[in-house]
Write a protein that holds these residues in place. Structure first.
Motif, PDB file in Angstrom:
ATOM      1  N   SER A  30       0.816  -1.217   0.000  1.00 13.01           N
ATOM      2  CA  SER A  30       0.000   0.000   0.000  1.00 13.01           C
ATOM      3  C   SER A  30       0.848   1.264   0.000  1.00 13.01           C
ATOM      4  CB  SER A  30      -0.937   0.013   1.206  1.00 13.01           C
ATOM      5  OG  SER A  30      -0.180   0.095   2.400  1.00 13.01           O
ATOM      6  N   SER A  31       2.184   1.146   0.141  1.00 16.10           N
ATOM      7  CA  SER A  31       2.989   2.364   0.130  1.00 16.10           C
ATOM      8  C   SER A  31       3.526   2.681  -1.273  1.00 16.10           C
ATOM      9  CB  SER A  31       4.137   2.288   1.145  1.00 16.10           C
ATOM     10  OG  SER A  31       5.076   1.320   0.765  1.00 16.10           O
TER      11      SER A  31
ATOM     12  N   ALA B 148      -1.297   3.062  -3.517  1.00 16.95           N
ATOM     13  CA  ALA B 148      -1.822   3.949  -2.461  1.00 16.95           C
ATOM     14  C   ALA B 148      -2.993   4.765  -3.015  1.00 16.95           C
ATOM     15  CB  ALA B 148      -0.721   4.868  -1.929  1.00 16.95           C
TER      16      ALA B 148
ATOM     17  N   TYR C  34      -6.978   4.495  -1.905  1.00 14.87           N
ATOM     18  CA  TYR C  34      -7.720   5.697  -1.522  1.00 14.87           C
ATOM     19  C   TYR C  34      -9.046   5.782  -2.280  1.00 14.87           C
ATOM     20  CZ  TYR C  34      -9.026  10.591  -1.185  1.00 14.87           C
ATOM     21  OH  TYR C  34      -9.732  11.736  -0.992  1.00 14.87           O
TER      22      TYR C  34
ATOM     23  N   CYS D  16      -2.231  -6.061   2.970  1.00 15.04           N
ATOM     24  CA  CYS D  16      -1.041  -5.889   2.130  1.00 15.04           C
ATOM     25  C   CYS D  16      -0.269  -7.196   2.175  1.00 15.04           C
ATOM     26  CB  CYS D  16      -0.176  -4.751   2.645  1.00 15.04           C
ATOM     27  SG  CYS D  16      -1.069  -3.198   2.812  1.00 15.04           S
TER      28      CYS D  16
ATOM     29  N   SER E 173      -5.216   8.385   2.384  1.00 15.76           N
ATOM     30  CA  SER E 173      -4.256   7.291   2.288  1.00 15.76           C
ATOM     31  C   SER E 173      -3.318   7.437   1.095  1.00 15.76           C
ATOM     32  CB  SER E 173      -4.988   5.954   2.185  1.00 15.76           C
ATOM     33  OG  SER E 173      -5.708   5.894   0.975  1.00 15.76           O
ATOM     34  N   SER E 174      -3.542   8.433   0.226  1.00 16.87           N
ATOM     35  CA  SER E 174      -2.633   8.575  -0.903  1.00 16.87           C
ATOM     36  C   SER E 174      -1.507   9.569  -0.597  1.00 16.87           C
ATOM     37  CB  SER E 174      -3.387   8.963  -2.174  1.00 16.87           C
ATOM     38  OG  SER E 174      -3.917  10.248  -2.072  1.00 16.87           O
TER      39      SER E 174
ATOM     40  N   ALA F  77       0.397   6.883   3.579  1.00 12.79           N
ATOM     41  CA  ALA F  77       0.433   5.594   2.870  1.00 12.79           C
ATOM     42  C   ALA F  77       1.454   4.664   3.514  1.00 12.79           C
ATOM     43  CB  ALA F  77       0.755   5.807   1.386  1.00 12.79           C
TER      44      ALA F  77
ATOM     45  N   TYR G 210       0.666   1.139   5.573  1.00  8.20           N
ATOM     46  CA  TYR G 210       1.377  -0.089   5.220  1.00  8.20           C
ATOM     47  C   TYR G 210       1.976  -0.747   6.462  1.00  8.20           C
ATOM     48  CZ  TYR G 210       4.956  -3.155   3.365  1.00  8.20           C
ATOM     49  OH  TYR G 210       5.734  -4.241   3.106  1.00  8.20           O
TER      50      TYR G 210
END
Lengths: 334, 334
Positions: A68-69, A74, A78, A95, B68-69, B74, B78
């Motif tokens: 998710s990073s 990401a 969202y 994740c 979250s973006s 982010a 994670y």
């Protein structure tokens, strides 16, 4: 009443119930009969995709992604979460990293939470070996599975994809028409999306009568510093190129840094194109021309399809394709 | 048996039950007696933080963040998800945006899912006006609330923070010792973290006998292009500065782009420092010196505390502070 109740009452795994629903031959006749008897006893009707209409719902969707990073994922998370919440659904995030066993384990874990559907974000969830996708095709008998930027042709599995092949085909054509003869292709992954991108690049070279050269197709981790070092080492070993196309903006940043290190004029001596149109493409000087892969449109379309499926609609498109858009900045010719 | 059962049986909201558990005066005596009677009837013991030990758990934690973006958030999501899953907990994600009413609404929604705890990631969840935080302090009677990079002194609320004040104090001191006299401070938010950062900058100026000048403290959205334009317009209006400190790498990227546009040598004529040590800090030439705010360590520590709390341990630290680290690259003097 749903697949989980059947599984509990019959004393078998959800996967086994799924197999029976799927008509899979990998269930003993004895087990198959027992499960069918339990379904009859419980009055279970496998109209499970319409669960959203009834009471048998947790109003929860599982979202799986490898990392998710990653900026692209990401953003996807969202937009998915926002769209799902707008429809009254919670998102459970998972994740998984890259290993298949971890993906399977986390997938089963989310299933056991009685999610109404699963969304797999990113193109790393479908394996080359069909057997490795069996856990997905089997589970898809019990609940809809939505793939974001990936594709698998199986009942209950729906895909929303960006047309990566067309995007790369057009990008390469644009570079060729502006006079580039030796276009380096830098990519990070052999995923579904990765394969389509590379094919688009190769098909464009072929269509314009240019040779596809193995020395100009290189893999690199999504890291600007590593991409820069790779290009410097290619240069050292005499590999010539007048443009760099990439599968991710982070690689294009590395190409611009390489040009700075070698004193090359961009785009005059080296054209550079990024992919995903992330913030990274606007951090360098010159700023990087990039392909906008429309992640918001992808996620919105996927959730819209999912709501139709959960609402019991039939004939929902199995594959929705969204066109990318080339965003010209300062690293390509007008 | 938990607070939700009490709320349902008594026919009052969870918030009202929380108020009774909290000893809040904002409950009528009649309601208070009724709720206490229901608790007695149900055999409810408000030892709710130890739920993780018992059966009354969904093994689920709600994670709220504004967006979250955002690269920092982010990363936080994670690491939080990874640590929670390692402990056998699912993470339900909720991206709230900035509005207080939306935050409250999503918080209540997650509570109603019977999560075992809430993690609020990012410094935008605590409001200046204490009344606006009442929904959190009340809910904290029913389940632990973990704040990431934010702080509120209330029972049941635990904070894990980066020492932003010390990080900015040391960064400004470093710039002053290298001869910088007019340090511009560019920030994006007045959050808990934002206030600490700015205070660190001002305290360092004061400690070194430099004036704090309002014209050198400027707000800007987290966008490289906007930051560049803001600096160009300050320059046009005669505001002089020999260094730029920022609350986020995206603003520092804008400062480097400003230096390029004006032909300024970095760091000789303009020093630049980013914050969060994200990929953005490695995209420019020269690469940006930045403050590593240790988001992985923060998230790991927060989940470790949470597991102690859910395991029934007492005396878990209410506030855990983690030191940042200055990462020197090419935009500051050695």
């Amino acid at each position: 009443m749903n697949i989980y109740d059947v599984s509990a009452r019959a004393g078998v795994s959800i996967a086994t119930v799924s197999r029976v629903l799927n008509g899979s031959p990998n269930v003993s006749e004895k087990t198959r009969i027992r499960i069918l008897a339990v379904m009859e006893e419980l009055g279970y009707k496998p109209n499970i995709f319409a669960r959203g209409l009834g009471l048998d719902t947790m109003k929860t969707v599982g979202i799986m992604c490898s990392d998710s990073s990653d900026p692209y994922l990401a953003s996807a998370i969202y937009f998915l979460e926002r769209e799902l919440r707008g429809c009254g659904y919670d998102a459970i995030l998972s994740c998984t990293g890259a290993s298949l066993s971890r993906k399977r384990q986390y997938f089963e874990l989310l299933l056991s939470k009685r999610v109404d559907a699963m969304i797999l974000a990113g193109s790393k969830f479908i394996e080359m070996n069909p057997e490795d996708n069996a856990y997905l095709t089997e589970a898809a008998a019990g609940l809809p599975i939505m793939l974001i930027n990936c594709f698998l042709d199986a009942p209950g599995i729906y895909s929303t994809v960006c047309d990566d092949h067309a995007a790369m085909y057009e990008t390469a054509g644009r570079l060729i028409r502006s006079g580039r003869k030796r276009i380096l292709y830098l990519y990070s992954s052999h995923s579904y999306s990765g394969v389509n991108k590379r094919q688009g690049y190769e098909d464009a070279l072929n269509a314009h009568g240019l040779p596809v050269r193995g020395e100009l197709i290189r893999r690199c981790d999504k890291d600007p510093g590593q991409a820069k070092e790779l290009l410097l080492s290619l240069d050292d070993s005499g590999v010539a190129f007048d443009a760099v196309m990439t599968s991710d903006d982070s690689l294009a940043v590395g190409a611009v840094k390489y040009a700075h290190a070698k004193g090359l004029a961009v785009p005059k001596q080296l054209a550079v194109v990024g992919y995903n149109n992330s913030t990274l493409s606007r951090c360098t000087d010159p700023e990087i021309s990039s392909v906008d892969t429309k992640v918001e449109a992808l996620c919105t379309a996927a959730v819209r399809s999912l709501m139709k499926i959960l609402g019991g609609e039939e004939n929902v498109a199995k594959k929705t394709t969204i066109a990318a858009e080339f965003v010209r900045r300062q690293t390509t010719d007008p």
